[in-house]
Design a protein around this motif. Structure first.
Motif, PDB file in Angstrom:
ATOM      1  N   CYS A  79       0.738  -1.305  -0.090  1.00  0.00           N
ATOM      2  CA  CYS A  79       0.120  -0.198  -0.095  1.00  0.00           C
ATOM      3  C   CYS A  79       0.664   1.313   0.097  1.00  0.00           C
ATOM      4  O   CYS A  79       1.956   1.294   0.487  1.00  0.00           O
ATOM      5  CB  CYS A  79      -0.899  -0.040   1.266  1.00  0.00           C
TER       6      CYS A  79
ATOM      7  N   GLU B 276      -5.149   4.512   2.335  1.00  0.00           N
ATOM      8  CA  GLU B 276      -4.103   3.741   1.556  1.00  0.00           C
ATOM      9  C   GLU B 276      -4.564   3.537   0.212  1.00  0.00           C
ATOM     10  O   GLU B 276      -5.738   3.118  -0.058  1.00  0.00           O
ATOM     11  CB  GLU B 276      -3.931   2.442   2.259  1.00  0.00           C
ATOM     12  N   GLU B 277      -3.690   2.894  -0.824  1.00  0.00           N
ATOM     13  CA  GLU B 277      -3.956   2.641  -2.022  1.00  0.00           C
ATOM     14  C   GLU B 277      -3.219   1.528  -2.585  1.00  0.00           C
ATOM     15  O   GLU B 277      -1.908   1.713  -2.444  1.00  0.00           O
ATOM     16  CB  GLU B 277      -3.818   3.768  -3.115  1.00  0.00           C
ATOM     17  N   SER B 278      -3.902   0.328  -2.875  1.00  0.00           N
ATOM     18  CA  SER B 278      -3.129  -0.696  -3.078  1.00  0.00           C
ATOM     19  C   SER B 278      -2.591  -0.803  -4.644  1.00  0.00           C
ATOM     20  O   SER B 278      -2.639   0.116  -5.334  1.00  0.00           O
ATOM     21  CB  SER B 278      -3.990  -2.001  -3.357  1.00  0.00           C
TER      22      SER B 278
ATOM     23  N   LEU C 217      -5.246  12.251  -3.497  1.00  0.00           N
ATOM     24  CA  LEU C 217      -4.831  10.828  -3.786  1.00  0.00           C
ATOM     25  C   LEU C 217      -3.478  10.427  -4.465  1.00  0.00           C
ATOM     26  O   LEU C 217      -3.233  11.651  -5.143  1.00  0.00           O
ATOM     27  CB  LEU C 217      -6.106   9.884  -4.206  1.00  0.00           C
TER      28      LEU C 217
ATOM     29  N   ASN D 218      -2.866   8.477  -6.565  1.00  0.00           N
ATOM     30  CA  ASN D 218      -3.082   8.225  -7.885  1.00  0.00           C
ATOM     31  C   ASN D 218      -4.480   8.857  -8.641  1.00  0.00           C
ATOM     32  O   ASN D 218      -5.238   9.231  -7.782  1.00  0.00           O
ATOM     33  CB  ASN D 218      -3.184   6.594  -8.270  1.00  0.00           C
TER      34      ASN D 218
ATOM     35  N   TYR E 247      -8.033   8.323 -10.821  1.00  0.00           N
ATOM     36  CA  TYR E 247      -9.007   7.225 -11.194  1.00  0.00           C
ATOM     37  C   TYR E 247     -10.090   7.753 -12.219  1.00  0.00           C
ATOM     38  O   TYR E 247     -10.618   8.867 -12.096  1.00  0.00           O
ATOM     39  CB  TYR E 247      -9.686   6.662  -9.917  1.00  0.00           C
TER      40      TYR E 247
ATOM     41  N   ILE F 170     -14.371   5.700  -9.189  1.00  0.00           N
ATOM     42  CA  ILE F 170     -14.419   5.263  -7.692  1.00  0.00           C
ATOM     43  C   ILE F 170     -15.728   4.798  -6.952  1.00  0.00           C
ATOM     44  O   ILE F 170     -16.619   5.755  -7.211  1.00  0.00           O
ATOM     45  CB  ILE F 170     -13.642   6.150  -6.857  1.00  0.00           C
TER      46      ILE F 170
ATOM     47  N   TYR G 160     -13.714   0.830   2.588  1.00  0.00           N
ATOM     48  CA  TYR G 160     -12.993   0.523   1.144  1.00  0.00           C
ATOM     49  C   TYR G 160     -13.814   0.978   0.088  1.00  0.00           C
ATOM     50  O   TYR G 160     -15.022   0.923   0.090  1.00  0.00           O
ATOM     51  CB  TYR G 160     -12.768  -1.124   1.366  1.00  0.00           C
TER      52      TYR G 160
ATOM     53  N   GLY H 147     -11.252   1.900  -6.839  1.00  0.00           N
ATOM     54  CA  GLY H 147     -10.814   3.007  -8.074  1.00  0.00           C
ATOM     55  C   GLY H 147     -10.421   2.227  -9.267  1.00  0.00           C
ATOM     56  O   GLY H 147      -9.288   1.591  -9.362  1.00  0.00           O
TER      57      GLY H 147
ATOM     58  N   ARG I  62      -7.584  -0.253  -8.351  1.00  0.00           N
ATOM     59  CA  ARG I  62      -6.639  -0.465  -7.010  1.00  0.00           C
ATOM     60  C   ARG I  62      -8.002  -0.528  -5.963  1.00  0.00           C
ATOM     61  O   ARG I  62      -8.844   0.096  -5.960  1.00  0.00           O
ATOM     62  CB  ARG I  62      -5.826   0.936  -6.760  1.00  0.00           C
TER      63      ARG I  62
ATOM     64  N   ILE J  70      -8.814   1.018  -2.518  1.00  0.00           N
ATOM     65  CA  ILE J  70      -8.566   2.379  -1.619  1.00  0.00           C
ATOM     66  C   ILE J  70      -9.187   2.153  -0.527  1.00  0.00           C
ATOM     67  O   ILE J  70     -10.424   1.728  -0.264  1.00  0.00           O
ATOM     68  CB  ILE J  70      -9.197   3.453  -2.378  1.00  0.00           C
TER      69      ILE J  70
END
Length: 357
Positions: A21, A32-34, A324, A326, A328, A331, A338, A341, A351, A353
């Motif tokens: 993340c 957090e963004e995966s 963010l 990133n 998108y 979303i 959770y 996105g 991802r 989020i």
């Protein structure tokens, strides 16, 4: 709509979903963004991350992935939807049933069709072209004999008999006669009904309490409902309260779903230019504006664009924002902290989020 079209093998899927993340934060908010996740498809009908799971398609079959990107219910179903009230509708051997979060059938797959989610512990099921209602134990509560039945809410459900709609209770007794062209379910003691092409609202005695004057109307949500009028050749959105009072005057090009006491809006001026932002349902006043794109608020936050065509910020209800990491294409609203996105027009990559706090 969110869509995923890229096919991958299960092995590649599991290797790819290592959840490293990236975390950003400002004040009390942390996100957090995966890493990027690629799948064949995922459910777009029911909001993702009910029970912190998401229905995904891998090599032609459906299973369920957790918030860490791990497949926790094997992809063995013909079709599947996201969880709601602890159960998920799935299709197996051409029939529909419901599973729990372990993947076990709690209502066996025996129906030709089902409502995609439970609503207040009840859901609609179809057999031989007729619909009825069952509970979470699979017991038939309302006989399977109606051509259409809407979700049960506040102890009543709208049903279609012949070409007209009325309301029945949980014993299957008709308590409001079938005389409407259309009808939705009760919320906050009122239900929208259609007569002679216009929508109004009735109470549980069947008395009309908000007159027939809208082109479209929805069930109330925490005391508010969106309505639509036609003015000239334009369809204009507004918001009313349970007394029928206009909280937001019908002048908007569009108002998105009401949630968290906030109405996301798009307003078109006489030159055709669109402005957008968020209005407080409590005061009817503008909270803040955004530049390019708006999303529905959920769990106290909404995603939007700021000087970008893509979604790249998250706002609280006071208009405080953080960027963010990133950008998108779309979303989903937050569910259990959770959201998904997607990254491009084809929406072949996404991802996860996570709003940490």
């Amino acid at each position: 709509m969110l869509g995923i079209y890229k096919k991958i093998s299960i092995l590649f899927f599991l290797l790819f979903l290592i959840f490293n993340c990236i975390s950003i934060s400002a004040n009390a908010m942390s996100v957090e963004e995966s890493n990027i996740i690629s799948l064949e498809d995922f459910d777009k009908v029911v909001q993702p991350f009910g029970s912190k799971l998401i229905a995904v398609k891998i090599n032609g079959k459906w299973g369920y992935m957790n918030t860490q990107g791990k497949l926790v219910i094997p992809a063995t179903f013909q079709e599947a939807h996201n969880f709601s009230e602890g159960l998920a509708s799935v299709k197996s051997n051409e029939k529909w049933g419901y599973i729990d979060t372990t993947g076990k059938f709690v209502i066996k797959a025996e129906y030709e069709g089902v409502a995609v989610t439970f609503n207040n512990n009840y859901t609609q099921v179809e057999r031989k072209g007729k619909w009825g209602v069952i509970n979470k134990k699979g017991n038939i509560i309302i006989p399977i004999k109606y051509s259409k039945i809407n979700p049960v809410n506040e102890g009543l459900a709208s049903v279609k008999l012949g070409n007209k709609y009325g309301f029945i209770n949980l014993k299957g007794k008709l308590v409001i006669s079938t005389k409407y062209e259309d009808a939705y379910n009760f919320h906050n003691g009122l239900a929208p009904v259609k007569s002679k092409g216009k929508w109004g609202y009735i109470n549980k005695s069947g008395k009309l309490v908000i007159s027939y004057k809208y082109i479209a109307a929805e069930s109330f949500n925490n005391g508010y409902a969106r309505v639509v009028i036609k003015k000239g050749g334009n369809y204009l959105y507004g918001v009313i309260d349970k007394a029928g009072k206009q909280i937001i005057i019908p002048k908007f090009y569009q108002i998105l779903s009401l949630n968290n006491g906030i109405a996301p809006y798009l307003l078109q001026n006489s030159s055709g230019e669109i402005s957008m932002g968020y209005i407080s349902l409590k005061t009817g006043k503008n909270l803040f504006k955004v530049k390019k794109s708006i999303q529905v608020f959920s769990e106290g936050y909404g995603f939007a664009s700021y000087k970008e065509n893509l979604l790249n910020v998250i706002y609280d209800r006071n208009g405080k924002k953080i960027y963010l990491k990133n950008k998108y294409y779309d979303i989903s609203p937050l569910k259990n902290g959770y959201a998904i996105g997607t990254l491009d027009f084809e929406e072949a990559n996404f991802r996860i989020i996570h709003k940490v706090k």
